[in-house]
Design an enzyme around this catalytic site. Sequence first.
Site, mmCIF file in Angstrom:
data_model
loop_
_atom_site.group_PDB
_atom_site.id
_atom_site.type_symbol
_atom_site.label_atom_id
_atom_site.label_comp_id
_atom_site.label_asym_id
_atom_site.label_seq_id
_atom_site.Cartn_x
_atom_site.Cartn_y
_atom_site.Cartn_z
ATOM 1 C CE LYS A 127 11.505 6.062 8.100
ATOM 2 N NZ LYS A 127 11.463 5.143 6.956
ATOM 3 C CB SER B 263 11.170 10.676 7.637
ATOM 4 O OG SER B 263 10.334 11.696 8.162
ATOM 5 C CB VAL C 59 12.479 -5.750 5.793
ATOM 6 C CG1 VAL C 59 11.801 -5.828 4.443
ATOM 7 C CG2 VAL C 59 11.815 -4.729 6.708
ATOM 8 C CE1 TYR D 28 8.861 6.451 10.509
ATOM 9 C CE2 TYR D 28 9.177 8.820 10.657
ATOM 10 C CZ TYR D 28 8.823 7.697 9.926
ATOM 11 O OH TYR D 28 8.443 7.832 8.619
ATOM 12 N NE ARG E 60 -0.365 0.253 4.949
ATOM 13 C CZ ARG E 60 -0.071 -0.761 5.739
ATOM 14 N NH1 ARG E 60 -0.480 -1.973 5.427
ATOM 15 N NH2 ARG E 60 0.642 -0.566 6.830
ATOM 16 C CB ILE F 30 3.419 11.394 2.315
ATOM 17 C CG1 ILE F 30 4.818 11.981 2.049
ATOM 18 C CG2 ILE F 30 2.802 10.760 1.065
ATOM 19 C CD1 ILE F 30 4.896 13.081 1.016
HETATM 20 P P1 NAP Z 1 2.191 2.540 5.314
HETATM 21 O O1 NAP Z 1 1.020 2.944 4.494
HETATM 22 O O2 NAP Z 1 1.994 2.275 6.764
HETATM 23 O O3 NAP Z 1 2.878 1.240 4.619
HETATM 24 C C1 NAP Z 1 3.966 0.616 5.241
HETATM 25 C C2 NAP Z 1 4.399 -0.571 4.391
HETATM 26 O O4 NAP Z 1 5.505 -1.212 5.066
HETATM 27 C C3 NAP Z 1 3.320 -1.637 4.243
HETATM 28 O O5 NAP Z 1 3.366 -2.132 2.917
HETATM 29 C C4 NAP Z 1 3.759 -2.736 5.213
HETATM 30 O O6 NAP Z 1 3.415 -4.038 4.766
HETATM 31 C C5 NAP Z 1 5.264 -2.597 5.149
HETATM 32 N N1 NAP Z 1 5.941 -3.186 6.310
HETATM 33 C C6 NAP Z 1 5.855 -2.802 7.607
HETATM 34 N N2 NAP Z 1 6.649 -3.598 8.362
HETATM 35 C C7 NAP Z 1 7.254 -4.472 7.514
HETATM 36 C C8 NAP Z 1 8.202 -5.524 7.675
HETATM 37 N N3 NAP Z 1 8.699 -5.821 8.892
HETATM 38 N N4 NAP Z 1 8.602 -6.221 6.588
HETATM 39 C C9 NAP Z 1 8.118 -5.925 5.352
HETATM 40 N N5 NAP Z 1 7.220 -4.930 5.134
HETATM 41 C C10 NAP Z 1 6.800 -4.224 6.205
HETATM 42 O O7 NAP Z 1 3.355 3.638 5.227
HETATM 43 P P2 NAP Z 1 3.694 4.787 4.132
HETATM 44 O O8 NAP Z 1 3.159 6.059 4.645
HETATM 45 O O9 NAP Z 1 3.368 4.308 2.772
HETATM 46 O O10 NAP Z 1 5.285 4.873 4.352
HETATM 47 C C11 NAP Z 1 6.215 4.203 3.540
HETATM 48 C C12 NAP Z 1 7.619 4.642 3.950
HETATM 49 O O11 NAP Z 1 7.728 6.070 3.842
HETATM 50 C C13 NAP Z 1 7.979 4.295 5.393
HETATM 51 O O12 NAP Z 1 9.352 3.935 5.487
HETATM 52 C C14 NAP Z 1 7.736 5.604 6.125
HETATM 53 O O13 NAP Z 1 8.496 5.693 7.301
HETATM 54 C C15 NAP Z 1 8.177 6.604 5.074
HETATM 55 N N6 NAP Z 1 7.638 7.949 5.267
HETATM 56 C C16 NAP Z 1 6.285 8.171 5.252
HETATM 57 C C17 NAP Z 1 5.812 9.472 5.445
HETATM 58 C C18 NAP Z 1 4.352 9.796 5.442
HETATM 59 O O14 NAP Z 1 4.000 10.958 5.728
HETATM 60 N N7 NAP Z 1 3.473 8.861 5.127
HETATM 61 C C19 NAP Z 1 6.726 10.531 5.642
HETATM 62 C C20 NAP Z 1 8.069 10.260 5.652
HETATM 63 C C21 NAP Z 1 8.520 8.973 5.457
HETATM 64 P P3 NAP Z 1 2.269 -4.971 5.470
HETATM 65 O O15 NAP Z 1 1.064 -4.120 5.638
HETATM 66 O O16 NAP Z 1 2.097 -6.091 4.491
HETATM 67 O O17 NAP Z 1 2.823 -5.421 6.775
#
Ligand code: NAP
Length: 250
Positions: free
Chosen positions: A159, A142, A64, A155, A15, A188
């Site tokens: 990062k 991040s 992972v 977190y 996702r 995001i």
């Molecule tokens: P999200 O919607 O919560 O999705 C997280 C993804 O990581 C899911 O596909 C989940 O898979 C997977 N995941 C979690 N633990 C895992 C593990 N141990 N092994 C393999 N997969 C794992 O998050 P997002 O907002 O898309 O964020 C994606 C990345 O961007 C993250 O690293 C986050 O820290 C970074 N980020 C996000 C934001 C923001 O504002 N959203 C800002 C800065 C950085 P399952 O559901 O299958 O477990």
Amino acid sequence: MNTDYPVALVTGASRGIGRACALELAKNGFNIAVNYMRDEEGANETKRMVESEGRMARIFQCDVSSYGETQELIDLIEKTMGPIEVLVCNAGVTRDSLFLRMTEEDWDQVIDTNLKGVFNVTRWATRPMARRKKGRIISISSVVAFTGNPGQANYAASKAGIVGLTKTLSRELARYTITANVVAPGYISSDMTDRLPHEVQERLKNQVPLGRPGTAEDVAHAVAFLASDRATYITGQVLFVDGGMSAGGV
Ligand code: NAP
């Protein structure tokens, strides 16, 4: 499976930002290895979306944070899909809590997934990349790695660790024509941030000079650029995708 196309592995692609990266890389000509941990349905949906772009996808369940599982993951992808040219380390979690209340479990879970997870996958993927003298590593950090954020000591540390790891990789792996870069998103819209209380979301939005949360696609465009032939001479860099949040300096 048509293995004529290069392969990109995107971790956490069931996702959000990971799915958007998978789709954008498919549009840019890659077959996609879709990694997930729990959400098999979401991973299958990403697979279907990649296929509708005319590229191949396979889903791979793997935590992972496990050194052993990630070795099997890389071996299996290379055997079944072909050489991994692009690795996007995107999988991440939050376990927010003010530092004085943060438990060891909150700390370990976030560091093990977000930082050790990048070490694990990169460790196994770079060996065959080095043999072939070709590869791109793009890790998702991040903006809070640079600014800190109350409630996110674990977190922010994870990062920030990704940034130090990537800068070192860029120096060590340049001789193998492997580049390593970081994309640092700001605020995001995704499942991760939609869970935040409404007032926190409003406060974050007010910190964005462009006046809106970013989309997963905004991040994916930066990732696809760093994976493209246009970025062959860029390594060891941090590309902020934050609507200007870090413009005043980090
Ligand atoms: P999200 O919607 O919560 O999705 C997280 C993804 O990581 C899911 O596909 C989940 O898979 C997977 N995941 C979690 N633990 C895992 C593990 N141990 N092994 C393999 N997969 C794992 O998050 P997002 O907002 O898309 O964020 C994606 C990345 O961007 C993250 O690293 C986050 O820290 C970074 N980020 C996000 C934001 C923001 O504002 N959203 C800002 C800065 C950085 P399952 O559901 O299958 O477990």
